[in-house]
Write a protein that holds these residues in place. Structure first.
Motif, PDB file in Angstrom:
ATOM      1  N   ILE A  32      40.706  43.355  28.129  1.00  0.00           N
ATOM      2  CA  ILE A  32      39.390  43.763  28.658  1.00  0.00           C
ATOM      3  C   ILE A  32      39.644  44.464  29.984  1.00  0.00           C
ATOM      4  O   ILE A  32      40.033  43.842  30.970  1.00  0.00           O
ATOM      5  CB  ILE A  32      38.469  42.533  28.868  1.00  0.00           C
ATOM      6  N   THR A  33      39.478  45.793  29.957  1.00  0.00           N
ATOM      7  CA  THR A  33      39.862  46.594  31.116  1.00  0.00           C
ATOM      8  C   THR A  33      38.622  47.130  31.823  1.00  0.00           C
ATOM      9  O   THR A  33      37.744  47.713  31.181  1.00  0.00           O
ATOM     10  CB  THR A  33      40.742  47.771  30.659  1.00  0.00           C
TER      11      THR A  33
ATOM     12  N   PHE B  89      28.192  42.449  31.254  1.00  0.00           N
ATOM     13  CA  PHE B  89      29.151  42.946  30.271  1.00  0.00           C
ATOM     14  C   PHE B  89      29.051  42.251  28.919  1.00  0.00           C
ATOM     15  O   PHE B  89      29.895  42.476  28.050  1.00  0.00           O
ATOM     16  CB  PHE B  89      30.575  42.838  30.847  1.00  0.00           C
ATOM     17  N   ASP B  90      28.028  41.398  28.758  1.00  0.00           N
ATOM     18  CA  ASP B  90      27.834  40.710  27.474  1.00  0.00           C
ATOM     19  C   ASP B  90      29.082  39.974  27.008  1.00  0.00           C
ATOM     20  O   ASP B  90      29.387  39.935  25.820  1.00  0.00           O
ATOM     21  CB  ASP B  90      27.390  41.712  26.388  1.00  0.00           C
ATOM     22  N   LEU B  91      29.828  39.428  27.948  1.00  0.00           N
ATOM     23  CA  LEU B  91      31.047  38.685  27.616  1.00  0.00           C
ATOM     24  C   LEU B  91      30.815  37.207  27.934  1.00  0.00           C
ATOM     25  O   LEU B  91      31.544  36.606  28.732  1.00  0.00           O
ATOM     26  CB  LEU B  91      32.239  39.243  28.405  1.00  0.00           C
ATOM     27  N   GLY B  92      29.792  36.648  27.318  1.00  0.00           N
ATOM     28  CA  GLY B  92      29.414  35.261  27.598  1.00  0.00           C
ATOM     29  C   GLY B  92      30.543  34.282  27.323  1.00  0.00           C
ATOM     30  O   GLY B  92      30.756  33.332  28.092  1.00  0.00           O
ATOM     31  N   ASP B  93      31.311  34.514  26.252  1.00  0.00           N
ATOM     32  CA  ASP B  93      32.404  33.593  25.920  1.00  0.00           C
ATOM     33  C   ASP B  93      33.493  33.633  26.994  1.00  0.00           C
ATOM     34  O   ASP B  93      34.071  32.607  27.343  1.00  0.00           O
ATOM     35  CB  ASP B  93      33.033  33.951  24.563  1.00  0.00           C
ATOM     36  N   GLU B  94      33.746  34.843  27.505  1.00  0.00           N
ATOM     37  CA  GLU B  94      34.762  34.974  28.555  1.00  0.00           C
ATOM     38  C   GLU B  94      34.258  34.361  29.859  1.00  0.00           C
ATOM     39  O   GLU B  94      35.034  33.781  30.623  1.00  0.00           O
ATOM     40  CB  GLU B  94      35.156  36.440  28.750  1.00  0.00           C
TER      41      GLU B  94
ATOM     42  N   ALA C 260      28.944  38.153  36.297  1.00  0.00           N
ATOM     43  CA  ALA C 260      29.011  39.572  35.904  1.00  0.00           C
ATOM     44  C   ALA C 260      29.464  39.700  34.453  1.00  0.00           C
ATOM     45  O   ALA C 260      28.910  40.494  33.681  1.00  0.00           O
ATOM     46  CB  ALA C 260      29.958  40.332  36.833  1.00  0.00           C
ATOM     47  N   LEU C 261      30.474  38.897  34.068  1.00  0.00           N
ATOM     48  CA  LEU C 261      30.946  38.942  32.678  1.00  0.00           C
ATOM     49  C   LEU C 261      29.786  38.648  31.727  1.00  0.00           C
ATOM     50  O   LEU C 261      29.606  39.308  30.705  1.00  0.00           O
ATOM     51  CB  LEU C 261      32.057  37.910  32.462  1.00  0.00           C
ATOM     52  N   ARG C 262      28.969  37.663  32.101  1.00  0.00           N
ATOM     53  CA  ARG C 262      27.891  37.226  31.214  1.00  0.00           C
ATOM     54  C   ARG C 262      26.713  38.203  31.219  1.00  0.00           C
ATOM     55  O   ARG C 262      26.227  38.595  30.162  1.00  0.00           O
ATOM     56  CB  ARG C 262      27.427  35.827  31.637  1.00  0.00           C
TER      57      ARG C 262
ATOM     58  N   ILE D 149      40.524  39.766  37.438  1.00  0.00           N
ATOM     59  CA  ILE D 149      40.260  41.036  36.733  1.00  0.00           C
ATOM     60  C   ILE D 149      41.567  41.517  36.082  1.00  0.00           C
ATOM     61  O   ILE D 149      41.577  41.972  34.929  1.00  0.00           O
ATOM     62  CB  ILE D 149      39.684  42.087  37.711  1.00  0.00           C
ATOM     63  N   GLY D 150      42.664  41.389  36.824  1.00  0.00           N
ATOM     64  CA  GLY D 150      43.985  41.780  36.294  1.00  0.00           C
ATOM     65  C   GLY D 150      44.371  40.930  35.093  1.00  0.00           C
ATOM     66  O   GLY D 150      44.958  41.426  34.119  1.00  0.00           O
TER      67      GLY D 150
END
Ligand code: NAD
Length: 368
Positions: free
Chosen positions: A35-36, A316-321, A311-313, A26-27
């Motif tokens: 991305i905070t 948070f809609d951060l599929g690429d991350e 969780a990212l996917r 996360i850090g």
């Protein structure tokens, strides 16, 4: 816009150890990707009982209802085994699932190439496997009434009731179709429509939701027993499998073990969309608190790290991350970095929990 919010409930045993590695990641997203997350932490399970006399304080429950995602480590331990049922550590987790109404349980079975030889199946059957089982989590035979052990004549009879309403089936079907649209667009629904009325309704409702709302997704139906056989024969034929609570319990455990170690398995439990459109969500590794290795720096943090990738996917809609993080894990494994649970017969020196987390962070750095 406010930062996305996460409540961390690390729990007991190895929970805090594996969660410490997720906190590093996360850090990393904050420092390197801008991305905070607004992260808060609280207690669940035995540690909550020790402090508050309850495995989940009402304030913690209220916080869980407000955040975008809950990340949970694990609960339980032998020191709590003799507690009254109502305050056992697991009751904290069950309360979270029930009050957040997390009806859709996503259990991926993903086989990293470097670990394909860990499976009890042949390498070619499992290498590259990437499927998700969506299990209905809040209804079905584990909850249906009547239930109990009764006396009939001069003998006892044990009764459980498989019961599903149309809306319960529809919402988990939607969850599976939405998931499939983010993946290979294929859903296989499993029940026992040949012998159970609840299975006939399940099949009808899944088909209706498909035809009305998701005609673009490829849908097939399979009897759950045949599905179990196909999962062992050629699991790569599937993408998303949707099934009820009981069959999902069995099929997801079987599918997960196709891929090797318990220390590798993430999960997500999703509920209805909140006002911001995100589903209520709890992410956790499949494993427990592993009291036999707790406090020794031996735990594999990958299941917890991959739960954060989910969780990212999904939250948070951060599929690429999420893909970036999964690829970082894949690279670390391909480089031969192994915690003790991943040591093969060829031996070698295992790394600590913390070193595994550091290796994933290093692989994330290398991805930039
Ligand atoms: P467990 O998953 O904790 O451990 C089973 C075995 O797998 C142990 O040998 C353990 O050392 C190993 N293991 C598990 N996770 C590992 C990891 N990340 N890295 C390396 N090895 C790992 O299951 P258990 O022993 O049946 O239960 C222990 C406690 O956990 C009990 O109190 C149980 O109630 C609780 N539990 C909690 C959850 C949860 O929090 N969701 C799930 C299952 C069990």
């Amino acid at each position: 816009m406010a930062n996305p919010s996460i409540l961390i409930l690390a729990g007991d045993g190895i929970g805090p150890e594996v969660m410490a590695e997720v906190k590093k990641i996360i850090g990393w997203y904050d420092a390197k990707r801008g991305i905070t997350f607004d992260v808060s932490e609280d207690l669940v399970g035995g540690c909550a009982y020790d402090k508050h006399g309850t495995p989940l304080h009402d304030d913690t429950m209220a916080k869980a209802q407000e955040v975008d995602a809950v990340l949970l480590g694990a609960v339980g331990g032998p020191q709590y085994d003799n507690l009254d049922f109502s305050v056992k550590p697991e009751r904290g987790l069950l309360r979270l699932r029930k009050e957040m109404d997390l009806f859709s349980n996503l259990r991926p079975a993903q086989c990293f190439d470097a670990l394909a030889d860990f499976s009890s199946l042949k390498r070619e059957v499992v290498a590259g496997l990437d499927i998700v089982i969506v299990r209905e989590l809040t209804s079905g035979v584990y909850f249906g009434e009547p239930r109990g052990i009764f006396t009939e004549g001069n003998e006892r009879v044990g009764i459980n009731t498989q019961r599903y309403t149309e809306s319960e089936i529809a919402r988990v079907a939607r969850s599976a179709f939405e998931l499939a649209r983010r993946r290979s667009n294929k859903v296989c629904s499993m029940e026992k429509a040949n012998v159970m009325e609840s299975g006939i309704l399940w099949r009808q409702v899944v088909q209706e939701i498909h035809d009305k709302e998701y005609p673009d997704v490829e849908l097939s139906h399979m009897y759950a027993d045949a599905g179990a056989m196909q999962l062992c024969r050629w699991p790569k034929q599937f993408d998303v499998i949707v099934t009820d609570n009981l069959f999902g319990d069995l099929l997801s455990d079987a599918a997960a073990m196709l891929t090797g170690s318990l220390g590798m398995l993430p999960s997500a439990s999703l509920g209805a969309p909140m006002a911001n459109g995100r589903p209520k969500a709890l992410y956790e590794p499949v494993h427990g608190s592993a009291p036999d290795i707790a406090g020794q720096g031996k735990a594999n943090p990958i299941a917890c790290i991959l739960s954060f990738a989910m969780a990212l996917r999904y939250s948070f809609d951060l599929g690429d991350e999420a893909t970036r993080l999964e690829q970082a894990v894949e690279k670390v494994l391909a480089d031969g970095v192994r915690t003790a649970d991943l040591m093969g017969p060829e031996g070698g020196t295992p790394v600590s929990t913390s070193a595994m987390g550091n290796a994933v962070v290093a692989a994330l750095n290398a991805s930039l």
